[in-house]
Design an enzyme around this catalytic site. Structure first.
Site, PDB file in Angstrom:
ATOM      1  N   MET B  41     -27.990  -4.206   9.952  1.00  0.00           N
ATOM      2  CA  MET B  41     -29.042  -5.420   9.565  1.00  0.00           C
ATOM      3  C   MET B  41     -30.639  -4.921   9.644  1.00  0.00           C
ATOM      4  O   MET B  41     -31.321  -5.102  10.682  1.00  0.00           O
ATOM      5  CB  MET B  41     -28.812  -6.383  11.012  1.00  0.00           C
ATOM      6  CG  MET B  41     -27.290  -6.512  10.944  1.00  0.00           C
ATOM      7  SD  MET B  41     -26.879  -7.709  12.365  1.00  0.00           S
ATOM      8  CE  MET B  41     -27.146  -6.554  13.937  1.00  0.00           C
ATOM      9  N   ASP B  42     -31.152  -4.827   8.547  1.00  0.00           N
ATOM     10  CA  ASP B  42     -32.197  -4.084   8.454  1.00  0.00           C
ATOM     11  C   ASP B  42     -33.279  -5.073   7.646  1.00  0.00           C
ATOM     12  O   ASP B  42     -32.888  -5.746   6.591  1.00  0.00           O
ATOM     13  CB  ASP B  42     -32.366  -2.774   7.467  1.00  0.00           C
ATOM     14  CG  ASP B  42     -33.401  -2.027   7.458  1.00  0.00           C
ATOM     15  OD1 ASP B  42     -33.722  -1.483   6.524  1.00  0.00           O
ATOM     16  OD2 ASP B  42     -34.439  -2.586   8.393  1.00  0.00           O
ATOM     17  N   GLY B  43     -34.458  -5.388   8.268  1.00  0.00           N
ATOM     18  CA  GLY B  43     -35.492  -6.071   7.808  1.00  0.00           C
ATOM     19  C   GLY B  43     -35.975  -7.525   8.300  1.00  0.00           C
ATOM     20  O   GLY B  43     -36.730  -8.240   7.870  1.00  0.00           O
ATOM     21  N   SER B 290     -28.954  -4.272   4.068  1.00  0.00           N
ATOM     22  CA  SER B 290     -29.896  -5.057   3.656  1.00  0.00           C
ATOM     23  C   SER B 290     -31.539  -4.463   3.408  1.00  0.00           C
ATOM     24  O   SER B 290     -31.567  -3.266   3.914  1.00  0.00           O
ATOM     25  CB  SER B 290     -30.001  -6.159   4.436  1.00  0.00           C
ATOM     26  OG  SER B 290     -30.522  -5.989   5.562  1.00  0.00           O
TER      27      SER B 290
END
Lengths: 255, 348
Positions: B41-43, B290
C-alpha cells in the site's frame, strides 16, 4: 416427479447457454488484452529503434555508474541461448555496467559459464562472497553466476552454521545465544557458506512474466525489478531506456 | 421527502453497480482465480500532497481504498489477501507520523471487530504478521485480541503485515528452527548428544573472552534499516563484553570443522519454511504494488519465487476495481507458464 423433471430441462438449457455466454465474454476480454499487448509490443519495437539509432536525444547521455551491480534473471527455458546472453553482456559492458549477476532458477547459465566467459573480453568470474564497495572500485568486469540453490537452500545451510554457534553458546550458559540471531550475523553466515550477499541495484527479468524466479531473497530488498520481455527478442534500445530511467529514480527506503 | 427519495435512488444505484460488478466477476471466474493476492500500500503521502492536504488525510483515504479492494477480492473468490501495512523501516519516519499510524492502526483494528464490518460479513480470519514485539503495547494487545476473536472464521483470510520485513522474518524463522532443533537434539539418547555435539565442539574450540569488536566494525554498515533491532537488543556495543565468543567468521569456521564429527539432526529448508511468519498462508499468486514503484521493499522476498509482480502507476488511494481486474486477467494470461514452473520446483 414428472413436473420437477419438466422444470429441470429448461433450467439446465438456460444454464448451459449462460455458461457459453460467459465463456464467450471471457474469451473476448482476453482477446482485447492480447490486442493491447500486441500494440504495446509494436510501439516498444519502434521506440527501441529510435533510441538505439540515437534519434531520441533524451536517451543519449546518462551516467550508468549509478548501476553498481546489475542482476539479470533469465527464464530457464531461454537460458540455453548462450549467444544471446553473451550479446546482452557485451551490450551492458558497452553501456558501462561492469558487475553483473546472471541468474536462472535451474542453473543453466552456471553450467555453461566457461562457454559464456570465453566469448567475452577480460571478464572474471566472481565466486563466493564479495564486498560491493571493493568490487565497484575495480575497473575490470565481473560476472557472477547464480541459481535457485544460492537462495533458499543457502539460507538453510547458513541456519545450520548458526545452529552450531547457538548450541555452543548454549553450553556455555547465560542467554547470549539470542544475540547471534540478527541480520548482520545472518549475512556473515551466508557469506561463510560461500554465497554472495551483494544487493543488486537493478534487476532485469527476461522471460514471459515479471517475477524474480527465486533470486536469493537476501539480496533483493530494494532492487528495482524491471521486465524486459523475451530474451530471444531483446533490444538494445529497451536496455538503454531502462538503465536511463533507473539513473533518474530517487528512493525513499521507507522513510 | 426529497432527501429520502435521494437516499433511495443512491441505494438503488449502489445496488445496480454491485450487480454489474458481480456479473463482471462471474465472467472473469471462467478462468483461474488467484488464491492469494498481496498488496503493497504505497503512495498515501504522495496522494495527500497531490490533493494539497495533510499526510493524515492520505492515510485515511488509503484505509478506504483498502476496504474497497478487500471487498472486491473476497467477492471475486480470493481466499487470502495480504497487505503491507507497516514496515520495520517505517519506524524511521517522523515520530509524529509513526504515532499517528499506530493510533490509526489501533482505531482500525478495534473497528474490524465491530458488527456489520467486512470481517464478519465475509467470515474473515485475521492474522497480524511481523515482529509484534516492536509495536506499542496497546496496538499489540488489540492485534492479539483481533486474532483471537476471528480465529474461528473459515471462509477467507486477511494477513496484515505490521512491523514486518522479509529479512526479519527469515532471521526469526532461522532462530525458531535453531531453538526447536536444539530441543530435538537434547531429547536424543544422552550418549549421542555428548559425543556428537559437545565433544566435536570441545576438540576444536578455542573460546576467548573477546569483545566482538571485529564483527561490530564489519557490521556497522549493515545496521541500516534495523534501528528497531536496537529497541529489542539494547546497545549492540554494550553487550559485547558479555558474549564469550569469537567473531562470527571465526566461530563459523570452527563449527564447519566440527560438522563432519557431529551426527546430530540438521536444519532442512522445510524447517525454516515452517517457522516463517507467512507459513499460515500459501505463497501469493499476484503481488500488486501501487504508485508505480518497481521494488519489493523487503516484502515477501521469500514467498514470491513464482509470483508475478504488478506495479500500476496509480497511488494507493486511487487503486480500484479496474486495476484489480487488470491484474487478475494478466494472472490468467500467465497462469499456465507459472504452474509449469511451480511443478518443476516441487519436483526438485
Amino acid at each position: 416427479m414428472a413436473f420437477s423433471k419438466v422444470m429441470w430441462l429448461p433450467y439446465s438449457y438456460i444454464s448451459r447457454i449462460a455458461n457459453l455466454v460467459l465463456q464467450r465474454l471471457w474469451h473476448n476480454m482476453h482477446l482485447i488484452l492480447n490486442t493491447y499487448y500486441l500494440v504495446v509490443g509494436i510501439a516498444c519495437v519502434l521506440e527501441s529503434y529510435l533510441i538505439s539509432s540515437g534519434l531520441w536525444k533524451e536517451y543519449k547521455a546518462f551516467n550508468s555508474s549509478k548501476v553498481k551491480y546489475l542482476a539479470i534473471v533469465v527464464d530457464s527455458e531461454e537460458a540455453y541461448l548462450t549467444s544471446r546472453i553473451v550479446k546482452l553482456v557485451s551490450w551492458l559492458e558497452a553501456l558501462g555496467v561492469k558487475h553483473i549477476c546472471l541468474y536462472d532458477a535451474e542453473g543453466v547459465m552456471k553450467k555453461s559459464k566457461e562457454a559464456i566467459v570465453e566469448k567475452l573480453n577480460k571478464v572474471t568470474i566472481l565466486e563466493g562472497a564479495a564486498e560491493k564497495d571493493k568490487l565497484v572500485s575495480q575497473n575490470s568486469m565481473t560476472l557472477e553466476f547464480a541459481s535457485f540453490s544460492d537462495g533458499k537452500e543457502a539460507v538453510a545451510k547458513a541456519a545450520n552454521l548458526l545452529l552450531g554457534t547457538y548450541m555452543k553458546l548454549a553450553e556455555l550458559g547465560g542467554d547470549q545465544e539470542e544475540k547471534i540471531f540478527t541480520e548482520p550475523y545472518m549475512a556473515e553466515a551466508l557469506k561463510a557458506t560461500g554465497c554472495n550477499v551483494i544487493e543488486p541495484d537493478l534487476m532485469l527479468v527476461y522471460g514471459p512474466v515479471r517475477c524474480h524466479h527465486g533470486f536469493p531473497a537476501w539480496r533483493i530488498r530494494y532492487t528495482e525489478i524491471v521486465h524486459m520481455g523475451s530474451l530471444a527478442e531483446m533490444k538494445y534500445g529497451s536496455l538503454i531506456k531502462v538503465i536511463y530511467e533507473f539513473t533518474m529514480v530517487r528512493q525513499n527506503y521507507g522513510k | 421527502m426529497e432527501k429520502i427519495g435521494g437516499g433511495r435512488t443512491s441505494e438503488l444505484f449502489g445496488g445496480f453497480v454491485t450487480f454489474l460488478r458481480k456479473c463482471l466477476f462471474k465472467v472473469i471466474s471462467v478462468g483461474p482465480i488467484p488464491n492469494h493476492i498481496a498488496f503493497i500500500m504505497d503512495g498515501n503521502r504522495r496522494y495527500a500532497k497531490k490533493k494539497n492536504s495533510a499526510t493524515v488525510t492520505g492515510h485515511r483515504a488509503g484505509y478506504s481504498s483498502l476496504m474497497s479492494l478487500l471487498t472486491y477480492c473476497y467477492e471475486l473468490g480470493v481466499t487470502y489477501v495480504t497487505v503491507y501495512a507497516f514496515s520495520i523501516d517505517n519506524f524511521r519516519r517522523s515520530p509524529d507520523e509513526v504515532k499517528y499510524l499506530m493510533d490509526l492502526m489501533l482505531e482500525k483494528i478495534e473497528g474490524l471487530l465491530k458488527q456489520g464490518n467486512i470481517i464478519n460479513q465475509y467470515g474473515i480470519k485475521v492474522h497480524f504478521i511481523g515482529n509484534l514485539k516492536l509495536l506499542s503495547e496497546p496496538v499489540r494487545l488489540a492485534a492479539e485480541k483481533a486474532m483471537k476473536a476471528t480465529a474461528n472464521n473459515k471462509k477467507a483470510v486477511l494477513l496484515v503485515c505490521v512491523a514486518y520485513t522479509s529479512y526479519d522474518e527469515i532471521v526469526h524463522a532461522v532462530q525458531d528452527s535453531c531453538k526447536s532443533k536444539r530441543k530435538e537434539i537434547q531429547m536424543l539418547p544422552g550418549s549421542l548428544v555428548r559425543r556428537g555435539a559437545s565433544e566435536g565442539f570441545r576438540e576444536h574450540e578455542k573460546i576467548n573472552d573477546l569483545a566482538i569488536h571485529d564483527i561490530q566494525e564489519s557490521c556497522k554498515d549493515r545496521l541500516h534499516g534495523s534501528e528497531a533491532r536496537h529497541l529489542l537488543e539494547g546497545s549492540f556495543e554494550n553487550s559485547s563484553a558479555d558474549v564469550a565468543t569469537k567473531t562470527p567468521n571465526g566461530l563459523i569456521e570452527e563449527v564447519e570443522g566440527c560438522e563432519m564429527q557431529r551426527k546430530v539432526p540438521s536444519i532442512e529448508l522445510a524447517d525454516v519454511e515452517e517457522h516463517m511468519y507467512m507459513a499460515v498462508a500459501p505463497d501469493p499468486d499476484i503481488l500488486i504494488r501501487s504508485s508505480g514503484e518497481t521494488r519489493l521493499s523487503n516484502f515477501l522476498l521469500w514467498q514470491t519465487t513464482t509470483c508475478p509482480l504488478y506495479s500500476p502507476a496509480a497511488l494507493w488511494p486511487e487503486l480500484g476495481l479496474w486495476h484489480l481486474v487488470w491484474a487478475v486477467l494478466n494472472f490468467q494470461r500467465s497462469y499456465r507458464y507459472l504452474e509449469t514452473k511451480r511443478k518443476k520446483m516441487r519436483e526438485d
